[in-house]
Design an enzyme around this catalytic site. Structure first.
Site, PDB file in Angstrom:
ATOM      1  N   TYR A  62     -11.596   1.812 -12.085  1.00  0.00           N
ATOM      2  CA  TYR A  62     -12.903   1.959 -11.427  1.00  0.00           C
ATOM      3  C   TYR A  62     -13.978   1.878 -12.495  1.00  0.00           C
ATOM      4  CZ  TYR A  62     -16.572   4.553  -8.826  1.00  0.00           C
ATOM      5  OH  TYR A  62     -17.723   4.962  -8.220  1.00  0.00           O
ATOM      6  N   CYS A  63     -14.910   0.943 -12.351  1.00  0.00           N
ATOM      7  CA  CYS A  63     -15.880   0.656 -13.414  1.00  0.00           C
ATOM      8  C   CYS A  63     -17.304   0.856 -12.909  1.00  0.00           C
ATOM      9  CB  CYS A  63     -15.699  -0.777 -13.923  1.00  0.00           C
ATOM     10  SG  CYS A  63     -14.062  -1.137 -14.564  1.00  0.00           S
ATOM     11  N   LEU A  64     -17.816   2.052 -13.088  1.00  0.00           N
ATOM     12  CA  LEU A  64     -19.186   2.377 -12.718  1.00  0.00           C
ATOM     13  C   LEU A  64     -20.002   2.754 -13.959  1.00  0.00           C
ATOM     14  CD1 LEU A  64     -21.378   2.926 -10.553  1.00  0.00           C
ATOM     15  CD2 LEU A  64     -20.445   5.251 -10.364  1.00  0.00           C
ATOM     16  N   THR A  65     -19.494   3.709 -14.742  1.00  0.00           N
ATOM     17  CA  THR A  65     -20.232   4.244 -15.890  1.00  0.00           C
ATOM     18  C   THR A  65     -20.476   3.185 -16.958  1.00  0.00           C
ATOM     19  OG1 THR A  65     -19.317   6.446 -15.507  1.00  0.00           O
ATOM     20  CG2 THR A  65     -20.157   5.998 -17.714  1.00  0.00           C
ATOM     21  N   SER A  77     -24.516   9.751 -15.557  1.00  0.00           N
ATOM     22  CA  SER A  77     -24.882  10.516 -14.368  1.00  0.00           C
ATOM     23  C   SER A  77     -25.888   9.769 -13.489  1.00  0.00           C
ATOM     24  CB  SER A  77     -25.462  11.872 -14.783  1.00  0.00           C
ATOM     25  OG  SER A  77     -24.476  12.652 -15.424  1.00  0.00           O
ATOM     26  N   PHE A 136     -15.892   4.376 -20.787  1.00  0.00           N
ATOM     27  CA  PHE A 136     -14.981   5.459 -20.375  1.00  0.00           C
ATOM     28  C   PHE A 136     -14.112   5.057 -19.188  1.00  0.00           C
ATOM     29  CE2 PHE A 136     -18.849   8.054 -21.778  1.00  0.00           C
ATOM     30  CZ  PHE A 136     -18.373   8.238 -23.073  1.00  0.00           C
ATOM     31  N   ARG A 194       8.195  38.803 -23.080  1.00  0.00           N
ATOM     32  CA  ARG A 194       7.695  39.424 -24.321  1.00  0.00           C
ATOM     33  C   ARG A 194       7.501  40.929 -24.144  1.00  0.00           C
ATOM     34  NH1 ARG A 194       7.290  37.041 -29.191  1.00  0.00           N
ATOM     35  NH2 ARG A 194       5.251  38.009 -29.560  1.00  0.00           N
ATOM     36  N   GLY A 241      -0.865  33.728 -30.002  1.00  0.00           N
ATOM     37  CA  GLY A 241      -0.752  32.614 -30.942  1.00  0.00           C
ATOM     38  C   GLY A 241       0.131  31.493 -30.447  1.00  0.00           C
ATOM     39  N   GLU A 248     -15.799  11.753 -12.700  1.00  0.00           N
ATOM     40  CA  GLU A 248     -16.073  11.654 -11.265  1.00  0.00           C
ATOM     41  C   GLU A 248     -17.385  12.358 -10.898  1.00  0.00           C
ATOM     42  OE1 GLU A 248     -14.171   9.500 -10.822  1.00  0.00           O
ATOM     43  OE2 GLU A 248     -12.196   9.969 -10.030  1.00  0.00           O
TER      44      GLU A 248
END
Length: 382
Positions: free
Chosen positions: A123-126, A132, A156, A267, A340, A363
């Site tokens: 999907y290629c929008l940005t 935004s 992206f 633990r 840790g 999205e």
């Protein structure tokens, strides 16, 4: 998720998907993340279960599921690997857009291979300068006889370079949303190329690259929907995409919570199991409660989208914002509960945290989700 709230069919769907996630995703997720490996062979195995065309009508090779069913699929997949589940959500958004907005010839041409995941979709929008503010995109498609010539750069793009098909939003008219159209671009089209694979914090099991269109010449039948319909198509696709990513956040966080329960049961400190410490039990209770609330909101939005309710975009934005923020918060607290060990890659918690972080951005950022929700609240007041 609580099985008693699901129908028998939904429970069977979850069980089948969970078996796949446990057998084919979870055992390899850490290696794929470390090696930055995109497991296309495993995606095609998923397609054998109908996951390549979750929302596509059955006559086009899809599963024909409702959104309320699809969010169960993506939550369950994400418990195995959020990165792969996230890509599958995007691929399914592409397939749905072609099924919903394509004509019969376009559906017949592209959907069988997309549903089988013989072809992958992106999907290629940005764009580098239009994130935004998607209506400000500058990629342009110029009419040349019976063809369109497309030039621009998309940023992206998940699956870029590996995907065969790209739904590209390009400007065919004047400024603003009304001047945008949607095109289906093939990887083999002359003039299409890709930037280097981005080095990312998470989602390392799928490629993210620029998509560069340098005078890509497309025949008229590559236009999806009508001229000027692209922004509406893109936004309607994102309604479902936001639910998919929200569900992926739920699944990743649920996995982190389950791991925390097992870790604290195993633990001991100060002469007792960590799981028996009231302060830690309260944290677990809060995490489970917040996930249940987020899941309820996602399912409410999915049902509204299935009904075509006018408030569905508002609810999808609300669910995406809440579920992705909640999922990340739960995963982060799960890491803390591991002490840790949570910081070590072999335990898998830090990977979930890294993968879920981007869900608050893609999205539509969660800041933009707030804009959509606020607009829905205030529209009645002019």
């Amino acid at each position: 998720m609580t099985s008693t709230l699901l129908t028998e069919d939904q429970q069977a769907l979850v069980e089948t998907t969970l078996d796949f996630a446990q057998d084919h995703l979870a055992p390899h997720a850490l290696d794929w993340d470390r090696d930055k490996h995109f497991p296309v062979d495993v995606l095609r195995k998923a397609a054998g279960l109908g996951i390549g065309g979750v929302y596509v009508r059955e006559e086009s090779g899809g599963s024909g599921l409702a959104r309320a069913d699809g969010v169960l699929v993506f939550e369950t997949l994400s418990a195995g690997c959020p990165s792969i589940a996230g890509y599958l959500s995007i691929h399914n958004m592409v397939a749905w857009m072609i099924d919903h907005y394509g004509d019969a010839a376009q559906r017949e041409r592209w959907l069988p291979r997309l549903c089988a995941m013989e072809d992958l979709g992106s999907y290629c929008l940005t764009e580098p300068g239009a994130g935004s503010d998607a209506a400000a995109l500058t990629t342009r498609a110029v009419r040349d006889g019976d063809h369109w010539v497309v030039t621009g750069v998309k940023q992206f793009i998940s699956g870029a370079g590996a995907s065969q098909l790209y739904i590209v939003m390009a400007r065919t008219g004047g400024s603003g949303a009304q001047g945008v159209s949607a095109f289906v671009v093939d990887k083999d089209d002359p003039g299409l190329s890709f930037g280097p694979d981005e080095r990312k914090m998470g989602w390392n099991a799928q490629p993210t690259r620029q998509v560069v269109l340098d005078g890509v010449r497309l025949s008229a039948d590559r236009l999806l929907g009508g001229e000027g319909d692209g922004f509406r198509i893109a936004m309607n696709g994102l309604n479902g995409g936001r639910l998919g990513i929200a569900a992926c956040s739920l699944g990743g966080a649920r996995s982190a919570l389950d791991r925390s329960l097992a870790h604290l049961a195993d633990r001991e400190a100060f002469g007792q199991r960590l799981l028996d410490a009231p302060a830690l039990r309260f944290q677990l209770a809060d995490m489970a409660t917040e996930l249940a609330a987020a899941r309820a909101l996602v399912h409410q939005a999915a049902q509204a989208l299935d009904r075509g309710a006018p408030q569905a975009p508002y609810l999808c934005a609300m669910a995406k914002r809440f579920a992705t923020d909640t999922g990340y918060s739960v995963a982060d607290r799960a890491l803390q509960l591991h002490g840790g060990y949570g910081y070590l890659s072999e335990y898998g918690i830090e990977k979930i945290v890294r993968d879920l972080r981007v869900h608050r951005i893609l999205e539509g950022t969660n800041e933009i989700m707030r804009v959509i929700v606020a607009r829905g609240l205030t529209e009645a007041f002019g």
